[in-house]
Design a protein around this motif. Structure first.
Motif, PDB file in Angstrom:
ATOM      1  N   TYR A  84       0.841  -1.196   0.000  1.00  0.00           N
ATOM      2  CA  TYR A  84       0.000   0.000   0.000  1.00  0.00           C
ATOM      3  C   TYR A  84       0.876   1.247   0.000  1.00  0.00           C
ATOM      4  CZ  TYR A  84      -3.077   3.641   1.837  1.00  0.00           C
ATOM      5  OH  TYR A  84      -3.779   4.815   2.037  1.00  0.00           O
ATOM      6  N   PRO A  85       0.648   2.180  -0.947  1.00  0.00           N
ATOM      7  CA  PRO A  85       1.464   3.397  -1.014  1.00  0.00           C
ATOM      8  C   PRO A  85       0.951   4.474  -0.066  1.00  0.00           C
ATOM      9  CG  PRO A  85      -0.045   3.339  -2.870  1.00  0.00           C
ATOM     10  CD  PRO A  85      -0.294   2.077  -2.081  1.00  0.00           C
ATOM     11  N   SER A  86       1.572   4.580   1.084  1.00  0.00           N
ATOM     12  CA  SER A  86       1.173   5.575   2.078  1.00  0.00           C
ATOM     13  C   SER A  86       2.001   6.839   1.888  1.00  0.00           C
ATOM     14  CB  SER A  86       1.380   5.019   3.492  1.00  0.00           C
ATOM     15  OG  SER A  86       1.058   5.992   4.466  1.00  0.00           O
ATOM     16  N   GLU A  87       1.326   7.937   1.573  1.00  0.00           N
ATOM     17  CA  GLU A  87       2.034   9.198   1.362  1.00  0.00           C
ATOM     18  C   GLU A  87       2.408   9.826   2.703  1.00  0.00           C
ATOM     19  OE1 GLU A  87       3.274  10.556  -1.164  1.00  0.00           O
ATOM     20  OE2 GLU A  87       2.350   9.522  -2.870  1.00  0.00           O
ATOM     21  N   ALA A 119      -8.784   3.703   3.056  1.00  0.00           N
ATOM     22  CA  ALA A 119      -7.497   4.063   3.654  1.00  0.00           C
ATOM     23  C   ALA A 119      -7.004   5.407   3.117  1.00  0.00           C
ATOM     24  CB  ALA A 119      -6.472   2.965   3.384  1.00  0.00           C
ATOM     25  N   LYS A 120      -7.183   5.614   1.812  1.00  0.00           N
ATOM     26  CA  LYS A 120      -6.748   6.871   1.208  1.00  0.00           C
ATOM     27  C   LYS A 120      -7.607   8.045   1.663  1.00  0.00           C
ATOM     28  CE  LYS A 120      -3.036   6.042  -1.007  1.00  0.00           C
ATOM     29  NZ  LYS A 120      -1.796   6.762  -0.635  1.00  0.00           N
ATOM     30  N   HIS A 121      -8.891   7.804   1.893  1.00  0.00           N
ATOM     31  CA  HIS A 121      -9.747   8.856   2.460  1.00  0.00           C
ATOM     32  C   HIS A 121      -9.255   9.245   3.843  1.00  0.00           C
ATOM     33  CE1 HIS A 121     -13.118  10.905   4.288  1.00  0.00           C
ATOM     34  NE2 HIS A 121     -13.255   9.921   5.161  1.00  0.00           N
ATOM     35  N   ALA A 126      -6.781  13.219   7.607  1.00  0.00           N
ATOM     36  CA  ALA A 126      -6.194  12.572   8.791  1.00  0.00           C
ATOM     37  C   ALA A 126      -6.573  13.260  10.094  1.00  0.00           C
ATOM     38  CB  ALA A 126      -4.672  12.520   8.646  1.00  0.00           C
ATOM     39  N   GLY A 127      -6.687  14.576  10.075  1.00  0.00           N
ATOM     40  CA  GLY A 127      -7.001  15.306  11.296  1.00  0.00           C
ATOM     41  C   GLY A 127      -8.349  14.936  11.891  1.00  0.00           C
ATOM     42  N   VAL A 146      -4.241  -0.204  10.149  1.00  0.00           N
ATOM     43  CA  VAL A 146      -2.860   0.292  10.143  1.00  0.00           C
ATOM     44  C   VAL A 146      -2.834   1.776   9.805  1.00  0.00           C
ATOM     45  CG1 VAL A 146      -0.670   0.191   8.898  1.00  0.00           C
ATOM     46  CG2 VAL A 146      -1.759  -1.919   9.667  1.00  0.00           C
ATOM     47  N   VAL A 147      -3.588   2.173   8.792  1.00  0.00           N
ATOM     48  CA  VAL A 147      -3.612   3.578   8.390  1.00  0.00           C
ATOM     49  C   VAL A 147      -4.233   4.437   9.487  1.00  0.00           C
ATOM     50  CG1 VAL A 147      -4.551   5.220   6.710  1.00  0.00           C
ATOM     51  CG2 VAL A 147      -3.601   3.035   5.932  1.00  0.00           C
ATOM     52  N   LEU A 148      -5.288   3.959  10.124  1.00  0.00           N
ATOM     53  CA  LEU A 148      -5.877   4.700  11.245  1.00  0.00           C
ATOM     54  C   LEU A 148      -4.852   4.907  12.351  1.00  0.00           C
ATOM     55  CD1 LEU A 148      -9.427   3.083  11.529  1.00  0.00           C
ATOM     56  CD2 LEU A 148      -8.955   5.506  11.131  1.00  0.00           C
TER      57      LEU A 148
END
Length: 284
Positions: A84-87, A119-121, A126-127, A146-148
């Protein structure tokens, strides 16, 4: 495991500097940040190259075809890890999410397109999740959890007992609580305090008509009047009609604005919705 881009000075065969910081490579930061190489390192480099390529594609249909997964082979969808590409502020990190083929019990785990869109949303806004008490139903491989965790949420992930070993492996190293949960069964111990969770997340949960009443009742137990319930689902929507009938008068449901979704990781066949509690306390 997570893999990040590292830029290095480039030297010729005699040790003379050719270009400062002109060479890029991926560094495995490891599940514990140690940097030790693991089995996920095999295809991280090629996955990064594919991601950087499809970011430049302007045609949304062709671009979606490059990141979407449901047309892939069973080996790619169940046997191999997904990257997964996490920016991040320093560039993309490739997060390794292991998958699993069907077991003797009939369970399999794969990263669905809806999970990627969700996940991208989460990364984009993120805030809105930082410091929030979040629970995911049917967490599967654990990508969304994981993203959360990476954006600072307090995360509880739930699934059936047979799916927990892979889930726990994928979230190892993150501050995530993993719990067994069967929809329709009591949720004591999951909800801490009053008012339910701040956020409930679910991806591709509308695939079995018979499970709809139990799913709706679990949503009621986990939520309060201020809880935001985020659902994403793609082609696995065989029980969508039954779900919409069951939540009528209990939850409102509306699509997220396109501006809230990632510019790249979105698709016409993946719906992302916000549900919120109404006055009624029971599903039909």
């Amino acid at each position: 495991s997570a893999f990040r881009i590292v830029e290095e000075d480039e030297y010729d065969s005699e040790g003379f500097l050719i270009a400062p910081r002109g060479n890029q490579r991926l560094e495995d930061v490891g599940e514990d940040g140690s940097g030790e190489q693991g089995p996920c390192a095999v295809d991280a480099e090629s996955s990064l190259k594919i991601y950087l390529q499809y970011k430049t594609i302007t045609n949304p249909v062709i671009r979606a075809w490059r990141w979407k997964r449901e047309h892939l082979s069973d080996s790619e969808r169940f046997g191999q890890p997904y990257y997964y590409p996490s920016e991040t502020s320093t560039g993309p990190e490739m997060l390794c999410i292991k998958q699993a083929p069907f077991s003797v019990e009939g369970f399999a785990s794969t990263v669905w397109d809806s999970s990627i869109v969700m996940a991208k949303h989460i990364e984009k806004v993120a805030g809105a999740f930082k410091g929030k008490r979040c629970v995911e139903l049917g967490a599967g491989c654990g990508l969304v959890g994981v993203v959360l965790a990476r954006v600072g949420a307090e995360v509880t992930l739930t699934d059936l007992r047979q799916n927990l070993p892979l889930l726990q492996e994928n979230v190892s190293g993150y501050p995530v609580d993993v719990q067994e949960l069967t929809w329709g069964k009591p949720v004591e111990g999951l909800v801490k305090g009053t008012g339910g969770f701040d956020v409930v997340v679910g991806c591709d949960l509308m695939y079995i008509r018979e499970a709809v009443p139990a799913l709706c009742n679990t949503l009621v137990e986990l939520s309060g009047p201020k809880t935001r319930i985020l659902f994403a689902y793609g082609r696995n929507r065989f029980a969508e009609e039954e779900f919409l009938e069951a939540i009528a008068g209990v939850f409102s449901m509306q699509d997220l604005e396109e501006s809230e979704l990632d510019d790249i990781h979105r698709a016409e066949d993946v719906r992302v919705c916000l549900l919120q509690r109404l006055a009624s306390s029971a599903c039909s």
